[in-house]
Design a protein around this motif. Structure first.
Motif, PDB file in Angstrom:
ATOM      1  N   MET A 258      37.597  71.685  51.144  1.00  0.00           N
ATOM      2  CA  MET A 258      37.975  70.212  51.622  1.00  0.00           C
ATOM      3  C   MET A 258      37.400  69.962  53.149  1.00  0.00           C
ATOM      4  O   MET A 258      37.561  70.858  54.060  1.00  0.00           O
ATOM      5  N   ALA A 259      36.806  68.970  53.376  1.00  0.00           N
ATOM      6  CA  ALA A 259      36.415  68.483  54.789  1.00  0.00           C
ATOM      7  C   ALA A 259      37.761  68.252  55.735  1.00  0.00           C
ATOM      8  O   ALA A 259      38.650  67.917  55.032  1.00  0.00           O
ATOM      9  N   GLU A 260      37.651  68.761  57.002  1.00  0.00           N
ATOM     10  CA  GLU A 260      38.890  68.487  57.695  1.00  0.00           C
ATOM     11  C   GLU A 260      38.233  67.903  59.138  1.00  0.00           C
ATOM     12  O   GLU A 260      38.182  68.404  60.183  1.00  0.00           O
TER      13      GLU A 260
ATOM     14  N   ASP B 128      33.833  58.611  59.562  1.00  0.00           N
ATOM     15  CA  ASP B 128      32.383  58.163  59.531  1.00  0.00           C
ATOM     16  C   ASP B 128      31.664  58.893  60.337  1.00  0.00           C
ATOM     17  O   ASP B 128      30.248  59.384  60.254  1.00  0.00           O
ATOM     18  N   VAL B 129      32.204  59.314  61.682  1.00  0.00           N
ATOM     19  CA  VAL B 129      31.155  59.939  62.509  1.00  0.00           C
ATOM     20  C   VAL B 129      30.981  61.496  62.311  1.00  0.00           C
ATOM     21  O   VAL B 129      29.788  61.740  62.325  1.00  0.00           O
ATOM     22  N   PHE B 130      31.986  61.949  61.425  1.00  0.00           N
ATOM     23  CA  PHE B 130      31.709  63.301  61.112  1.00  0.00           C
ATOM     24  C   PHE B 130      30.975  63.511  59.766  1.00  0.00           C
ATOM     25  O   PHE B 130      30.628  64.553  59.222  1.00  0.00           O
ATOM     26  N   ILE B 131      30.671  62.377  58.940  1.00  0.00           N
ATOM     27  CA  ILE B 131      29.769  62.455  57.972  1.00  0.00           C
ATOM     28  C   ILE B 131      28.342  62.345  58.226  1.00  0.00           C
ATOM     29  O   ILE B 131      27.924  61.349  58.836  1.00  0.00           O
TER      30      ILE B 131
ATOM     31  N   LEU C 219      24.217  69.902  55.288  1.00  0.00           N
ATOM     32  CA  LEU C 219      24.365  69.599  53.948  1.00  0.00           C
ATOM     33  C   LEU C 219      25.785  69.810  53.515  1.00  0.00           C
ATOM     34  O   LEU C 219      26.085  69.099  52.580  1.00  0.00           O
ATOM     35  N   ALA C 220      26.666  70.924  53.785  1.00  0.00           N
ATOM     36  CA  ALA C 220      27.851  70.970  53.319  1.00  0.00           C
ATOM     37  C   ALA C 220      28.833  69.812  53.743  1.00  0.00           C
ATOM     38  O   ALA C 220      29.627  69.495  52.977  1.00  0.00           O
ATOM     39  N   ALA C 221      28.567  69.590  54.941  1.00  0.00           N
ATOM     40  CA  ALA C 221      29.308  68.315  55.452  1.00  0.00           C
ATOM     41  C   ALA C 221      29.055  67.098  54.802  1.00  0.00           C
ATOM     42  O   ALA C 221      29.845  66.235  54.502  1.00  0.00           O
TER      43      ALA C 221
END
Length: 272
Positions: free
Chosen positions: A1-3, A220-223, A266-268
């Motif tokens: 899971m993204a954090e 949004d910034v971390f995508i 790519l994982a993010a």
């Protein structure tokens, strides 16, 4: 899971707990420390423990307790130990000594509870690497407001750049996440986005939020952008085509550290 995003919700406002979980944050952290006055600690603690038990302690529900070397913090810890369900992680404010983490690891025993130290003092910053590499540590949170007050510096990017950089290195050594301090002006989405982008470029993996309106901006910034994702995919493909050896892509050298960074992108992107 993204954090990427961590949304704080005041422990003294239990009617907001459910709303916080619905705000789209990757992590929701019920706060028993700064947002709760001394007279309200007992009630907030009981409400938080009850809510965690009711929700079945999902992975994205954390609890910030009071400092472990305070009476309120010890009461918080005892409540967690006696609760039917534990939070996924305990956030530890003003953590300065790795020995406290070793003690908590022993006390928590078989409970699957991670630890998230809040680095907000000069002593904590000095010990950041030892803290980040301790057992159970899942992430660090940069407490810029308290640290700037202790150092006597402005709460701005440049005066705190050394501290941020030191925490990036510590988190990387420990292989843990790193959240930046919340943006205190909840009405200024542009500054939030710009500051979060700088933190991401420096190596932070997420940012804390103090209002639901900040969550989408931080996420949004971390995508990674489409361009970043496409570039990362080309890097991985070029490296594979070279048989895992050094390759050139658009005239630039591609080797293992570059590929490792591309795979993180790519994982993010996949998690986002």
């Amino acid at each position: 899971m993204a954090e990427r995003s961590l949304l704080f919700v005041p422990g003294a406002r239990p009617e907001r707990f459910g709303k916080a979980l619905a705000a789209g944050a990757d992590i929701v952290c019920i706060d028993l420390e700064d947002s709760v006055p001394p007279a309200g600690k007992d009630a907030a603690r009981a409400a938080a423990i009850a809510f965690i038990a009711e929700r079945g302690a999902p992975d994205g529900l954390w609890l910030r307790i009071n400092p472990v070397r305070s009476q309120a913090g010890l009461a918080d810890l005892l409540a967690v130990l006696n609760a039917p369900k534990s939070p996924a992680a305990l956030m530890l404010p003003k953590l300065t000594d790795p020995a406290d983490l070793a003690l908590l690891d022993e006390v928590l025993g078989e409970r699957k509870v991670a630890l998230v130290p809040l680095i907000e003092t000069a002593a904590g910053l000095r010990n950041a690497a030892s803290i980040a590499t301790a057992k159970r540590v899942r992430a660090l949170l940069f407490g810029a407001v308290d640290l700037s007050a202790e150092l006597g510096c402005a709460l701005e990017w440049e005066p705190l750049l050394y501290a941020r950089s030191a925490l990036v290195a510590a988190a990387a050594e420990g292989g843990v996440g790193l959240f930046d301090v919340p943006h205190i002006d909840v009405a200024d989405a542009d500054s939030l986005a710009a500051g979060t982008a700088r933190a991401r470029a420096l190596g932070f993996t997420g940012r804390a939020c103090i209002h639901p309106s900040q969550v989408a901006v931080v996420n949004d910034v971390f995508i990674p952008t489409e361009a970043e994702t496409a570039r990362a995919r080309r890097v991985v493909e070029a490296f594979a085509a070279a048989g895992g050896g050094v390759a050139l892509l658009d005239g630039k050298l591609i080797e293992i550290p570059v590929v490792r960074a591309a795979r993180r992108v790519l994982a993010a992107a996949a998690a986002g």
